[in-house]
Design a protein around this motif. Structure first.
Motif, mmCIF file in Angstrom:
data_model
loop_
_atom_site.group_PDB
_atom_site.id
_atom_site.type_symbol
_atom_site.label_atom_id
_atom_site.label_comp_id
_atom_site.label_asym_id
_atom_site.label_seq_id
_atom_site.Cartn_x
_atom_site.Cartn_y
_atom_site.Cartn_z
ATOM 1 N N ARG A 19 -9.094 7.873 -4.569
ATOM 2 C CA ARG A 19 -9.533 6.896 -5.567
ATOM 3 C C ARG A 19 -8.454 5.854 -5.809
ATOM 4 N NH1 ARG A 19 -10.289 8.691 -11.730
ATOM 5 N NH2 ARG A 19 -8.007 8.505 -11.586
ATOM 6 N N ARG A 20 -7.190 6.271 -5.839
ATOM 7 C CA ARG A 20 -6.083 5.322 -6.030
ATOM 8 C C ARG A 20 -6.068 4.290 -4.895
ATOM 9 N NH1 ARG A 20 0.266 7.020 -6.686
ATOM 10 N NH2 ARG A 20 -0.538 7.787 -8.682
ATOM 11 N N ALA A 21 -6.266 4.767 -3.672
ATOM 12 C CA ALA A 21 -6.282 3.852 -2.528
ATOM 13 C C ALA A 21 -7.421 2.846 -2.659
ATOM 14 C CB ALA A 21 -6.409 4.640 -1.227
ATOM 15 N N ALA A 22 -8.595 3.327 -3.075
ATOM 16 C CA ALA A 22 -9.756 2.441 -3.202
ATOM 17 C C ALA A 22 -9.546 1.407 -4.296
ATOM 18 C CB ALA A 22 -11.009 3.270 -3.482
ATOM 19 N N MET A 23 -9.041 1.839 -5.444
ATOM 20 C CA MET A 23 -8.842 0.904 -6.550
ATOM 21 C C MET A 23 -7.796 -0.140 -6.192
ATOM 22 S SD MET A 23 -11.046 1.837 -8.788
ATOM 23 C CE MET A 23 -10.506 0.781 -10.128
ATOM 24 N N PHE A 44 0.835 -1.204 0.000
ATOM 25 C CA PHE A 44 0.000 0.000 0.000
ATOM 26 C C PHE A 44 0.871 1.257 0.000
ATOM 27 C CE2 PHE A 44 -2.428 3.253 2.417
ATOM 28 C CZ PHE A 44 -3.469 3.433 1.517
ATOM 29 N N ASP A 45 1.896 1.272 0.830
ATOM 30 C CA ASP A 45 2.800 2.423 0.863
ATOM 31 C C ASP A 45 3.449 2.652 -0.492
ATOM 32 O OD1 ASP A 45 2.232 2.913 3.496
ATOM 33 O OD2 ASP A 45 4.011 1.889 4.286
ATOM 34 N N LYS A 46 3.837 1.569 -1.138
ATOM 35 C CA LYS A 46 4.505 1.686 -2.428
ATOM 36 C C LYS A 46 3.596 2.319 -3.474
ATOM 37 C CE LYS A 46 6.867 -1.034 -5.990
ATOM 38 N NZ LYS A 46 7.319 -2.395 -6.390
ATOM 39 N N VAL A 47 2.353 1.868 -3.537
ATOM 40 C CA VAL A 47 1.443 2.399 -4.552
ATOM 41 C C VAL A 47 1.044 3.839 -4.236
ATOM 42 C CG1 VAL A 47 -0.763 1.657 -3.530
ATOM 43 C CG2 VAL A 47 -0.515 1.785 -6.006
ATOM 44 N N MET A 48 0.921 4.179 -2.957
ATOM 45 C CA MET A 48 0.497 5.528 -2.603
ATOM 46 C C MET A 48 1.607 6.546 -2.792
ATOM 47 S SD MET A 48 -2.625 5.137 -2.073
ATOM 48 C CE MET A 48 -3.059 6.775 -1.514
ATOM 49 N N TYR A 49 2.858 6.128 -2.702
ATOM 50 C CA TYR A 49 3.986 7.044 -2.912
ATOM 51 C C TYR A 49 4.494 7.009 -4.347
ATOM 52 C CZ TYR A 49 4.339 8.076 2.056
ATOM 53 O OH TYR A 49 4.078 8.512 3.333
ATOM 54 N N SER A 50 3.861 6.231 -5.185
ATOM 55 C CA SER A 50 4.270 6.147 -6.584
ATOM 56 C C SER A 50 4.073 7.495 -7.284
ATOM 57 C CB SER A 50 3.459 5.065 -7.299
ATOM 58 O OG SER A 50 3.668 5.130 -8.694
#
Length: 333
Positions: A243-247, A210-216
């Motif tokens: 929205r990114r977090a939800a997807m 989750f951290d990786k995708v949110m800091y991308s």
């Protein structure tokens, strides 16, 4: 009572101009009348809700289209701003479109409140809900209204209601939009036992991912009108982040972490609306409405919330816990 709503919603003045000093007092009268109507109607609605009858109606066979539209316009104490509007008939259309758009995202709330003239059951009773026509119409009207404003035309009250309806649907906590989004995509077995936290503590597998995708630094897509002014700033950034977090949660997270994230996103979503209201003070009317439009588009692609939520809410078997609609919308689905 519905006939009174209809009569009030069709009030017009001989001279179609905003209420100047010579008309002073009409808006106060309309406001008091609307207040009385709300006080009279609410106990009736509460009695329906106590019986747990849901939002049933027989569509056009039970409530005429004219009366249904009049109800939409009179809802939410929206009559008073019409008293200042130069173009009542145009504004009336916009207000109805905005209510239809919102009601496509809050059927679960309308069910709990036994709303008899909710849009989605009305479409179902008319035999057209299977085609998603209520959401298709609402999104089309939303885009057309934004184009009208973008082309430099005026912004009557009802049109501003349409523009504000789309971001206010998914980015306020009341309807638990993102939590429901998670439930409909992830087979959560008992979400009520995992209420989540303000900053979700995810499991050892989900947390680093989750951290990786949110800091991308990868850019997010928003599908909207071309050529819009670059005035969106923080509200749009916050909206696409949520929205990114939800997807990501729907596609990757485990069941428990997905339920935590759905709850957390709903709790955090209000900040999008706060920043929109802060920007309103420094933007002109048209730019402010276009900013609302763009932020609303975040919830229309790649998943269209009006289509998704209204479809699932319509077919789901719902049972409400005591006090759920007044405290926490805990619903077994």
């Amino acid at each position: 009572m519905l006939l009174v709503y209809k009569a009030v919603s069709n009030v017009q003045f001989d001279t179609p101009v905003p209420l100047a000093p010579r008309f002073k007092g009409h808006q106060s009268f309309i406001g008091m009348l609307n207040y009385d109507l709300q006080n009279d109607v609410r106990p009736i609605q509460n009695s329906w809700a106590a019986e747990k009858n849901g939002p049933w109606n027989l569509g056009p066979a039970d409530v005429s289209r004219e009366d249904w539209i009049a109800y939409l316009i009179a809802d939410c104490a929206a009559l008073v701003p019409f008293a200042y509007d130069a173009d009542y008939l145009t504004s009336r259309t916009g207000m109805a479109n905005g209510m239809i758009l919102l009601q496509c995202q809050d059927l679960i709330f309308d069910t709990g409140c036994s709303n008899r003239v909710a849009t989605v059951p009305y479409a179902e009773a008319a035999g057209v809900a299977q085609y998603g026509i209520r959401a298709g119409y609402a999104v089309a009207a939303y885009s057309a209204t934004a184009k009208h404003i973008f082309e430099g035309n005026g912004v009557p009250f009802g049109y501003s209601a349409v523009m504000c309806a789309s971001p206010w649907g998914p980015f306020r906590t009341r309807y638990r939009v993102w939590e429901r989004f998670m439930k409909y995509f992830v087979p959560v077995s008992d979400v009520s036992k995992v209420p989540g936290v303000i900053v979700p503590h995810l499991c050892g597998v989900c947390a680093p991912a989750f951290d990786k995708v949110m800091y991308s630094q990868e850019l997010e897509e928003v599908h909207a009108l071309e050529g819009l002014p670059d005035v969106f700033g923080r509200p749009a950034s916050l909206a696409v982040t949520l929205r990114r977090a939800a997807m990501w949660a729907c596609e990757t997270a485990c069941e428990i972490c997905a339920s935590k994230l759905g709850y957390w996103i709903d709790q955090a979503a209000y900040i999008v609306l706060v920043t929109l209201m802060q920007d309103e003070a420094v933007l002109g009317a048209s730019e402010c409405m276009l900013q609302n439009y763009f932020v609303g588009c975040v919830a229309l692609w790649p998943i269209s919330m009006p289509f998704l939520l209204s479809g699932f809410d319509l077919t789901a078997m719902l049972s409400f816990e005591d006090g759920a609609m007044g405290e926490r919308d805990v619903v077994d689905i």
